[in-house]
Each structure stands twice: as C-alpha cells, then as structure tokens.
Design a protein around this motif. Sequence first.
Motif, PDB file in Angstrom:
ATOM      1  N   LEU A 247     -39.474  21.057 -39.435  1.00  0.00           N
ATOM      2  CA  LEU A 247     -38.466  21.337 -38.357  1.00  0.00           C
ATOM      3  C   LEU A 247     -36.927  21.534 -38.724  1.00  0.00           C
ATOM      4  CD1 LEU A 247     -37.728  21.409 -35.175  1.00  0.00           C
ATOM      5  CD2 LEU A 247     -37.009  19.040 -35.687  1.00  0.00           C
TER       6      LEU A 247
ATOM      7  N   PRO B 227     -37.829  18.318 -30.338  1.00  0.00           N
ATOM      8  CA  PRO B 227     -38.074  18.342 -31.721  1.00  0.00           C
ATOM      9  C   PRO B 227     -39.445  18.241 -32.228  1.00  0.00           C
ATOM     10  CG  PRO B 227     -36.963  16.217 -31.036  1.00  0.00           C
ATOM     11  CD  PRO B 227     -36.938  17.032 -29.948  1.00  0.00           C
TER      12      PRO B 227
ATOM     13  N   VAL C 184     -41.825  21.402 -33.803  1.00  0.00           N
ATOM     14  CA  VAL C 184     -42.295  21.829 -34.974  1.00  0.00           C
ATOM     15  C   VAL C 184     -42.489  20.460 -35.799  1.00  0.00           C
ATOM     16  CG1 VAL C 184     -41.685  22.954 -37.280  1.00  0.00           C
ATOM     17  CG2 VAL C 184     -40.695  23.827 -35.039  1.00  0.00           C
TER      18      VAL C 184
ATOM     19  N   GLU D 216     -41.307  16.811 -39.490  1.00  0.00           N
ATOM     20  CA  GLU D 216     -39.933  16.743 -39.339  1.00  0.00           C
ATOM     21  C   GLU D 216     -39.310  17.749 -40.537  1.00  0.00           C
ATOM     22  OE1 GLU D 216     -38.205  13.172 -38.764  1.00  0.00           O
ATOM     23  OE2 GLU D 216     -36.110  13.947 -38.210  1.00  0.00           O
TER      24      GLU D 216
ATOM     25  N   TYR E 123     -35.062  23.306 -30.479  1.00  0.00           N
ATOM     26  CA  TYR E 123     -35.583  22.340 -31.571  1.00  0.00           C
ATOM     27  C   TYR E 123     -34.705  21.115 -31.343  1.00  0.00           C
ATOM     28  CZ  TYR E 123     -36.758  26.686 -34.049  1.00  0.00           C
ATOM     29  OH  TYR E 123     -37.019  27.930 -34.337  1.00  0.00           O
ATOM     30  N   GLU E 124     -33.717  21.242 -30.670  1.00  0.00           N
ATOM     31  CA  GLU E 124     -32.683  19.941 -30.303  1.00  0.00           C
ATOM     32  C   GLU E 124     -33.290  19.236 -29.315  1.00  0.00           C
ATOM     33  OE1 GLU E 124     -30.330  19.606 -32.467  1.00  0.00           O
ATOM     34  OE2 GLU E 124     -29.866  17.532 -31.414  1.00  0.00           O
TER      35      GLU E 124
ATOM     36  N   ALA F 248     -42.922  29.248 -35.735  1.00  0.00           N
ATOM     37  CA  ALA F 248     -41.757  28.321 -35.103  1.00  0.00           C
ATOM     38  C   ALA F 248     -40.422  29.263 -34.759  1.00  0.00           C
ATOM     39  CB  ALA F 248     -41.579  27.491 -36.167  1.00  0.00           C
TER      40      ALA F 248
ATOM     41  N   ARG G 241     -34.886  24.806 -38.562  1.00  0.00           N
ATOM     42  CA  ARG G 241     -33.571  24.823 -37.905  1.00  0.00           C
ATOM     43  C   ARG G 241     -32.558  25.583 -38.759  1.00  0.00           C
ATOM     44  NH1 ARG G 241     -32.787  19.638 -37.515  1.00  0.00           N
ATOM     45  NH2 ARG G 241     -33.584  19.153 -35.425  1.00  0.00           N
TER      46      ARG G 241
END
Length: 655
Positions: free
Chosen positions: A187, A178, A181, A184, A174-175, A275, A191
Amino acid sequence: MSDVYVTTPIYYVNDLPHVGHVYTTLVADTVARQRRLAGDEVYFLTGTDEHGQNIERAARERGVAPIELADRVVGRYHELWAEHGVSHDDFIRTTEARHRAGVEEMIRRIEAAGDFYAAAHEGWYCPACETFYTEKELDADRRCPVHETPTEWKSEENVFFRLSRYQEPLLELYERRPEVVRPETRLNEVRAFVAGGLKDLSVSRAGLEWGIPFPGRPGQTVYVWLDALTNYVSALGFGSGDDADGGDALYRRFWAAESATRVHLIGKDILRFHAVYWPAFLLSAGLPLPTTVWAHGWWLRDRRKVSKSSRNLVDPEPLARRFGTDAVRYFLLRDMVFGQDASFSDEAFVDRYNADLANGLGNTVSRVVTLSRKAFDGRTPPEPCDDNPVMRAAAECVAEYREAMDGFAFQRAIAALSRLLDAANQYLVEREPWKRIKEEGGSAGVSRVLWNCLEAVRIVAVGLLPVMPKTAPRVLAAIGAGEPPAGLGAMAWGGLPKGAPLPEPEPIFPRIDKDEYLADAAAPAVAAGSAAPTETAGDAGPTDDSEDGMIDIDKFFETELKVATVTAAERVPKSSKLLRLEVDLGGERRQLVAGIAKEYEPDALVGRQVVVVANLRPATLMGVESQGMVLAASVDGAPVLLHPERPVPPGTRVR
Ligand code: MSP
C-alpha cells in the motif's frame, strides 16, 4: 455468511505454467476452500490472458496461429489445475465472446465519462510487460525492471486514458480504505507512486492485430492490460445484458453488491496494474472497486525471480508426481511468508516434507492409531476427555489458525497446527500409554490419553482441509473420524467418534531419503555429468542467449561429443536412478554417472557404444565423480540411449 469473490491473475499463454503461476492459484484455492468451510458463498475465478504483441510474437516464432498456441497452453493449465485439485468455479479466456462484450461495455462507460482522448505516444516499451517505462525506472542499459531484458523505443498515435484525473480519488481511497491494498508495505509503495504524480495512460495500440478492436477508434486495438483487467467483471457477465446466457446475475451478486467481498490475489510484479490502473478504470466507469488486492512476493531461485525470461524456471511437476500435489501445496503455503519473497529449493522441500509431514503428522497418526487399535480392539478409544493440556493447546491453535487464515498468513496458520501436534506428542511421551497398555490394557486412563491425541490429529486434519484437499480427508479416515466435515466448526474440541473402527495404518507421507532424492533431482532424466541443471518447464520458447533461439556453429563445436565404449557398469549404491559407467574414450578411460538405472540393466550395457559429452566439468553425484555426460533422447522424461549406427573406434568425434 457472505458472498466472496476470489480471483487469480489470468496467465499469459506464451509461457507454460511454472511454480509462480501454480503458487498464486494454490493460494487462491486455499482461500476459496477455507471460506467455503467457514460458511461463505464463494465464487472462484482463474483464466488466461491471450491477447497482445507478446503472444502474437510467440505464436509466430512457433509457426502457429495465436489461437492455436493459446488453445495448447490453456489445455495444459486445465490439466494442471485438475491435478492440483483446484476448485475454481470458472475459467475465463480473454478470447471468449463474453469477455469481449465486457471490455466493450467498459470502454463505452469510460468513453461516456470523457476519460479517453487520442494523442501521440512515445517512450521505452517492454514487450514482455506490454508497458511503457519512464527513463528513471530503467537501468543504465534501459532494461526492464521486471524482466531485465532490453526495452524498445516506440512511437505511435494511441488512445489515452485520463489517469491523471484519478490521482486524488485514488489517494483518498488508500486513506479511507487501506485494506484495498495488502500487505501494508505494498500500500505504501502504491501510495508513493500515485503521490509522485500520475501521467495519462496509453490504452490502445496501433496496428496490433491480435486483440480486441477499440470500439469507435478504427485502427486501434485495446491495450492488453485494459483488456485483461476487465476479465474480473466480464467473467461474471458484466456487459452481457440482463437476459443473455444467465445474464449478469453473478456480476450483480459478487461484484456490484455492497456486501460482497472481492479479493484479487496477485504477485507483486503486477501490483501497479491492479492497485492503480484497475481502480481508476472502475472509478471512471462508475463500478464498485475491489475490496482487497493482495500482492504476494516472488519465488526466487538463485536470488532471482523465477520466470521464463530469467531462464531459471522451477517446474513443480516432478515433485508433485513423486510426492503428490498436496505435498507441494503444503510446502508452498508453509514456506513462503505470504507477502514476502521466498527461495525455492529441492532441499527446502525435502526438509519441510520430512519434518512436518513424514515425521510430524504421518508418524503421529501411525503411532496413536497403532496404540489405539491395540488397546481397544481395532477401534477409537471409548472414553473422551474434556480437560487436559492437549485440549488447551487445541483451543489456542484453533483461535490462532482462524485469525491467521482470515489475514492470509497461511504460514502462521499451518505453524499453529504443527504446534498442536507437538503438544500432543509431548503429552504422549509424558503419559507413556504404551507402558500403561501393558499394565492396564484398555483402561479408562489409557482411553483418555489416546483419545486426546487422536482428537488433536483430527483438529489438525480439519484445519489442513483447505491446504491439502486430497490427503487431509485420508488422515481423517485413518483416525476413524469418517468423512470430512462440511465446516470449520468441526475444529471445536470433542468431534472424534468413540469406539469407531480404525483401519490398519498405512503410510500417508512416506519419508523421503534426502541424499538419494537430491542426487536424483540433480541428475537429469537423460544423463548425468554436468553441474546440476535447473529444471525447465518444457519447450516454452527460446532458452539460450540469442533473441531468436538460434546459435552459431562455433557455439555448437564448443561441445565435444565423442563415441565411447562401455567397459563396466554398476548401480550407484542407494540410488534408484543412477548407474556408474566406465567407458573407453579412445585410449582414455573415464568414469561417468548416468540417470538411466530405471531403464537399463548394468550388464546389458557393457560392450555397447554411447555418445558422450567429453568436455564437461566433472560433477559429483551421490559421492561418485562423473567425468562426462551420456546422451539420450528423453521420451516423457525416460532416457533412450543414443549410439552410432555401426560400431566406430572409441573416441571418434560426433559432429
Ligand atoms: N497476464 C498478466 C496478468 C493479468 S491479470 C489481469 C500476467 N501474467 S503472468 O503469466 O505473467 O503471471 C503473473 C503472475 O504469476 C504473477 O502476478 C504471480 O501471481 C505469478 N508469478 C509469476 N512468477 C512468479 C514468481 N516467481 N513467484 C511467485 N509468483 C509469480 O502477468
């Protein structure tokens, strides 16, 4: 040019399709069409999710084998996608052998990575989601957060997947990427969920017959989500070996290749599966990850998610039948800010249709085509123009449209097209070509003004091709632009042919009479009288309060059914569907409004007996109060009135 893989979720077959399913698929279709027009090679997949306890249960309730239920619903999906012009390249069913091969291969790989182990599994389980929830995810009554139905306590020996191993790799993913997903906010949600700690995941069910047997684990069946998610690669031939049936060439091209773009379109209800679990399975199996999982919001009705379990189904079919599937596509894409929730209502549909399609695009086309035919002898203007306010508005519109489409902001892309139309209309009003035609005939000045407006319409129609695949080509033909172009390059200024024949304008988007439509929509096909019902998607399962769809006799007797004699009947003004009836209910006179005008002549009804629900709260339809509801059988939506087998005194109770 690149290779793009676009997928929809695969839909459960215990449910007939409703607006939510249609929406994701239409979005995916729009993306697929837009990317094709942009020059990409697209592979577009949809399909059905056919295994699991839920489907097994739904089939049992209907007294059919699970595969029969699946075949039936799949047939409906095929019809629906054909009606809506969905341009998928493949339709996968999880009951197909090719899918099973893919799941088996996936499991072999995860097993080889040492990520499976057997252990006891217990917890709160939602049969509708086919998933376990932790206590803190449930409300005080331990109801499922998605379906709001009770969860069940379940305990059994299962195969577990070492999801906990993937906490760090997922956070790192995810980092690093990004865009995996979107949007935002989703995401961030994912996360936070992963950062909160990942428990190992049960990926098999004991004693479940309707599913894929878990390789190497006798008595265990593959958990439906591990089964279902694998469709995205099994449909491409993953697990089929190199030479069988075209082999895995598609898999290598659209999934394994570094350069391919892999987009999963989903609703936010299944975000965690796509995800978190799906990337973890893929990491374990050593397969590439999706480029983007795009989660959109929910269509709501009465502020609740449209779903079978909420019993607030919205069936887009009546709208599609009446106004065409493209009008429905346009509405769904224009009225939802992609990623957020949106409310579905007939009123919002009619307002959007009238404003944008009937008054906006439709009127502009007929206006400029009529003027041009008049000034240029039935043809498009001979002189184009390459510096004017409409051209500048077009340049802005096209840039915004392309940027918005690439970012899945469909509502913004379509709004940009509407602004171009507005600019053309304003220009038309300022230049008043109708006056100039009277004075100058088909002068060069008139030619330039009309050419600019037709050119703006052409650009709008090209931009609408992915959204309205049936009607955008009709608009192009109507303005003399010929066959639809093969690429979005055609949105560049200057493409309208000069002096091309212009057919006589015919209405592409006839205006909807809002009052009449809303009254008709509120009246069920069979009869009217109750408060407006919500549409249903057909007999997809039990729709009352009880678990098994049965009611007690007391409940039935709450409804007062009586025989009534019709004493007068007439059409409700301005409505094509409604009749106003006066009936004798045994000394009591009542006025009823019934949605039967298309099938019954008022005069023929006088003297006839009908069956009426006598204790319904009155409702007003098209300004006329209805004090009851006439019963009729609904044959393909058309009412056939019920009456007693021989005349009986009016007011006689039906039981
Ligand atoms: N079978 C699973 C998906 C497996 S994918 C590997 C499933 N099926 S479903 O039939 O329930 O369809 C879920 C999808 O339908 C949602 O993710 C969403 O795309 C769409 N929608 C269902 N109801 C919806 C709304 N009310 N609004 C918008 N879309 C919704 O879950």
